[in-house]
Design a protein around this motif. Structure first.
Motif, PDB file in Angstrom:
ATOM      1  N   GLU A 145       0.886  -1.166  -0.043  1.00 26.90           N
ATOM      2  CA  GLU A 145      -0.025  -0.137   0.068  1.00 26.90           C
ATOM      3  C   GLU A 145       0.885   1.042  -0.116  1.00 26.90           C
ATOM      4  O   GLU A 145       0.098   2.370  -0.278  1.00 26.90           O
ATOM      5  CB  GLU A 145      -1.006  -0.040   1.114  1.00 26.90           C
ATOM      6  N   ARG A 146       2.094   1.238   0.380  1.00 28.67           N
ATOM      7  CA  ARG A 146       3.016   2.312   0.154  1.00 28.67           C
ATOM      8  C   ARG A 146       3.244   2.642  -1.126  1.00 28.67           C
ATOM      9  O   ARG A 146       3.460   3.917  -1.531  1.00 28.67           O
ATOM     10  CB  ARG A 146       4.332   1.959   0.826  1.00 28.67           C
ATOM     11  N   HIS A 147       2.930   1.683  -2.006  1.00 27.66           N
ATOM     12  CA  HIS A 147       3.058   1.915  -3.631  1.00 27.66           C
ATOM     13  C   HIS A 147       1.731   2.091  -4.059  1.00 27.66           C
ATOM     14  O   HIS A 147       1.619   1.953  -5.406  1.00 27.66           O
ATOM     15  CB  HIS A 147       3.986   0.947  -4.165  1.00 27.66           C
ATOM     16  N   ASN A 148       0.760   2.051  -3.277  1.00 26.74           N
ATOM     17  CA  ASN A 148      -0.669   2.373  -3.616  1.00 26.74           C
ATOM     18  C   ASN A 148      -1.296   1.332  -4.342  1.00 26.74           C
ATOM     19  O   ASN A 148      -2.310   1.420  -5.242  1.00 26.74           O
ATOM     20  CB  ASN A 148      -0.751   3.632  -4.443  1.00 26.74           C
ATOM     21  N   TYR A 149      -0.725   0.056  -4.196  1.00 21.93           N
ATOM     22  CA  TYR A 149      -1.450  -0.926  -4.827  1.00 21.93           C
ATOM     23  C   TYR A 149      -2.906  -1.382  -4.047  1.00 21.93           C
ATOM     24  O   TYR A 149      -2.800  -1.108  -2.737  1.00 21.93           O
ATOM     25  CB  TYR A 149      -0.459  -2.255  -4.745  1.00 21.93           C
ATOM     26  N   HIS A 150      -3.862  -1.932  -4.686  1.00 23.60           N
ATOM     27  CA  HIS A 150      -4.874  -2.251  -4.338  1.00 23.60           C
ATOM     28  C   HIS A 150      -4.801  -3.795  -3.572  1.00 23.60           C
ATOM     29  O   HIS A 150      -4.606  -4.778  -4.499  1.00 23.60           O
ATOM     30  CB  HIS A 150      -6.243  -2.402  -5.075  1.00 23.60           C
ATOM     31  N   VAL A 151      -4.676  -3.980  -2.341  1.00 24.28           N
ATOM     32  CA  VAL A 151      -4.493  -5.400  -1.524  1.00 24.28           C
ATOM     33  C   VAL A 151      -5.543  -6.172  -1.084  1.00 24.28           C
ATOM     34  O   VAL A 151      -6.484  -5.422  -0.660  1.00 24.28           O
ATOM     35  CB  VAL A 151      -3.143  -5.318  -0.643  1.00 24.28           C
ATOM     36  N   ILE A 152      -5.581  -7.342  -1.706  1.00 26.53           N
ATOM     37  CA  ILE A 152      -6.847  -8.349  -1.298  1.00 26.53           C
ATOM     38  C   ILE A 152      -5.982  -9.606  -0.396  1.00 26.53           C
ATOM     39  O   ILE A 152      -4.913  -9.749  -0.820  1.00 26.53           O
ATOM     40  CB  ILE A 152      -7.574  -8.799  -2.362  1.00 26.53           C
ATOM     41  N   GLN A 153      -6.708  -9.932   0.717  1.00 31.56           N
ATOM     42  CA  GLN A 153      -5.946 -10.853   1.419  1.00 31.56           C
ATOM     43  C   GLN A 153      -6.691 -12.053   1.539  1.00 31.56           C
ATOM     44  O   GLN A 153      -7.777 -12.205   1.455  1.00 31.56           O
ATOM     45  CB  GLN A 153      -5.770 -10.474   2.941  1.00 31.56           C
ATOM     46  N   ALA A 154      -6.186 -13.510   1.719  1.00 28.08           N
ATOM     47  CA  ALA A 154      -6.665 -14.636   1.892  1.00 28.08           C
ATOM     48  C   ALA A 154      -5.794 -15.298   2.830  1.00 28.08           C
ATOM     49  O   ALA A 154      -4.699 -15.479   2.675  1.00 28.08           O
ATOM     50  CB  ALA A 154      -6.760 -15.441   0.507  1.00 28.08           C
ATOM     51  N   ARG A 155      -6.519 -16.114   3.716  1.00 23.54           N
ATOM     52  CA  ARG A 155      -5.785 -16.706   4.902  1.00 23.54           C
ATOM     53  C   ARG A 155      -5.525 -18.100   4.397  1.00 23.54           C
ATOM     54  O   ARG A 155      -4.579 -18.963   5.177  1.00 23.54           O
ATOM     55  CB  ARG A 155      -6.725 -16.850   6.036  1.00 23.54           C
ATOM     56  N   CYS A 156      -5.828 -18.945   3.407  1.00 21.61           N
ATOM     57  CA  CYS A 156      -5.532 -19.870   2.579  1.00 21.61           C
ATOM     58  C   CYS A 156      -5.499 -20.236   1.286  1.00 21.61           C
ATOM     59  O   CYS A 156      -6.245 -19.345   0.831  1.00 21.61           O
ATOM     60  CB  CYS A 156      -6.497 -21.268   3.670  1.00 21.61           C
TER      61      CYS A 156
END
Length: 419
Positions: A145-156
């Protein structure tokens, strides 16, 4: 609020001028300060700044004080420095900076401009971060996010597959190896069963420094691999390289599939896409609809006004065609002044209505061909042939539409004829 200002903090006037130039070329408005004191005077304007380019050493802040000052006030910072010792580098990288660039590097300034250009559009790029550890995922999310990307997370792994289905725009997956049920290697295999390396890049991560792990990840479909903990600069370089690979492939594919003049799909792409659809419709007993379009008296436009004017006419018609038929239908330029639209399962009567509305808009359109210093407008018309039926052969359908098109021309032009 869109932020188009970039703060440049630099005491060297030649470098300041260089930075102002490249910031402008990157599409931003440069605001300058040569000392920390001048930076402090700009504090009321800090919310306006997209980011800051900060010199490490200033006359009144020789040890990076300006960096800490701006970061503490939520101004994202790119550090430029002539100091290349490891201690300075490590101290800077401990801070939440966007990047660290040494001025002595000949590629420093092209790199900086490219970085600014990417930061401006990175919010459009989705990255999926996969791992069991919430702390690790959050750390990667913060870096990205420092580079402004849109981040999505998944735990598995299973959750990652679900996120890919929900977000088809994801360009990069960063996955840990060590996960229960489906580890990172198996996740790579699962992703590659649905998406090629031209569609999604994968970076594998692991604390295991076993040299064979890189090969295992790549053989299982990953594009890249990093051992954790990683060098921050290397991480950003790998992320950028993998994303730009996907973007460059998309550019090449778009150029290969589109007509250079009009921006519509070209003949080859149109045939490749439509032919299998028509075969499937034939097997299922479903009618297909296809229209052939030709510009009336187009040769006289070229002969009277020149080929540049003819190009303007082609582009104007293509633009209106996109407005009428994209993204629901597939439109292409298949010849000099010939266009083709595949309307798939659209009914005969609906297709006639759509195409006749388009024909009327073309007839009423004024095309500015801009001859000489004045503005000159001309009008044009089109003839259209529509075929609607269930045929196994794409060529046969094209021939039928073409015959109907020439019936329209023989009947006086500027009309729609359907079978």
């Amino acid at each position: 609020m869109k932020k188009f200002n970039v703060l440049i903090v630099e005491d060297s006037k030649p470098i300041l001028a260089l930075h102002k130039n490249l910031v402008t070329r990157a599409g931003f408005n440069p605001i300058t300060a040569e000392t920390l004191e001048q930076v402090k005077l700009l504090e009321p304007r800090f919310p306006e700044f997209f980011c800051a380019i900060i010199d490490y050493s200033l006359p009144d802040a020789p040890n990076g004080e300006a960096i800490a000052y701006l970061l503490a006030r939520n101004v994202p910072g790119i550090v430029m420095t002539g100091m290349i010792d490891d201690e300075t580098r490590n101290n800077i990288l401990q801070l939440p900076v966007i990047d660290y660039i040494t001025k002595e590097n000949k590629q420093a300034y092209p790199y900086l401009q490219h970085l600014l250009e990417k930061l401006r559009v990175n919010h459009l790029t989705k990255i999926l971060v996969v791992g069991e550890s919430q702390d690790t995922r959050n750390h990667l999310k913060d870096l990205l996010e420092r580079h402004n990307y849109h981040v999505i997370q998944a735990r598995c792994g299973a959750a990652a597959i679900e996120e890919l289905e929900k977000h088809p725009q994801i360009k990069l997956v960063i996955t840990e190896k060590e996960m229960a049920n489906m580890d990172g290697l198996e996740l790579c295999n699962q992703i590659r069963s649905k998406y090629s390396k031209d569609e999604i890049s994968i970076i594998g991560l692991s604390e295991d420094n076993n040299q064979s792990l890189t090969a295992k990840f790549i053989k299982n479909g990953a594009n890249d691999f990093l051992t954790t903990p990683f060098c921050l600069e290397e991480f950003y370089c790998r992320v950028l390289q993998n994303i730009e690979y996907i973007e460059n492939i998309a550019i090449i594919q778009r150029q290969a599939n589109t007509d250079y003049l009009t921006g519509l799909f070209n003949r080859r792409y149109f045939f490749e896409q439509v032919s299998p659809i028509i075969k499937r419709r034939y097997i299922d007993g479903i009618n297909s609809t296809l229209a052939m379009i030709d510009i009336d008296y187009f040769k006289s436009v070229n002969d009277t006004y020149g080929h540049d004017a003819g190009d303007v006419v082609l582009k104007s018609i293509a633009k209106l065609m996109q407005r009428h038929f994209s993204p629901n239908y597939l439109a292409a330029r298949v010849g000099g002044e010939e266009f083709c639209i595949f309307l798939d399962t659209t009914s005969r009567n609906q297709a006639i209505m759509l195409l006749d509305d388009f024909r009327k808009d073309i007839e009423n359109m004024l095309v500015d061909i801009g001859i000489g210093s004045g503005k000159n407008t001309i009008t044009c018309t089109i003839s259209i042939g529509i075929t609607h039926g269930c045929d196994s052969s794409f060529d046969e359908i094209m021939i039928k539409a073409d015959e109907l098109l020439y019936d329209a021309k023989d009947s006086g032009r500027n009309m729609v004829i359907a079978d």
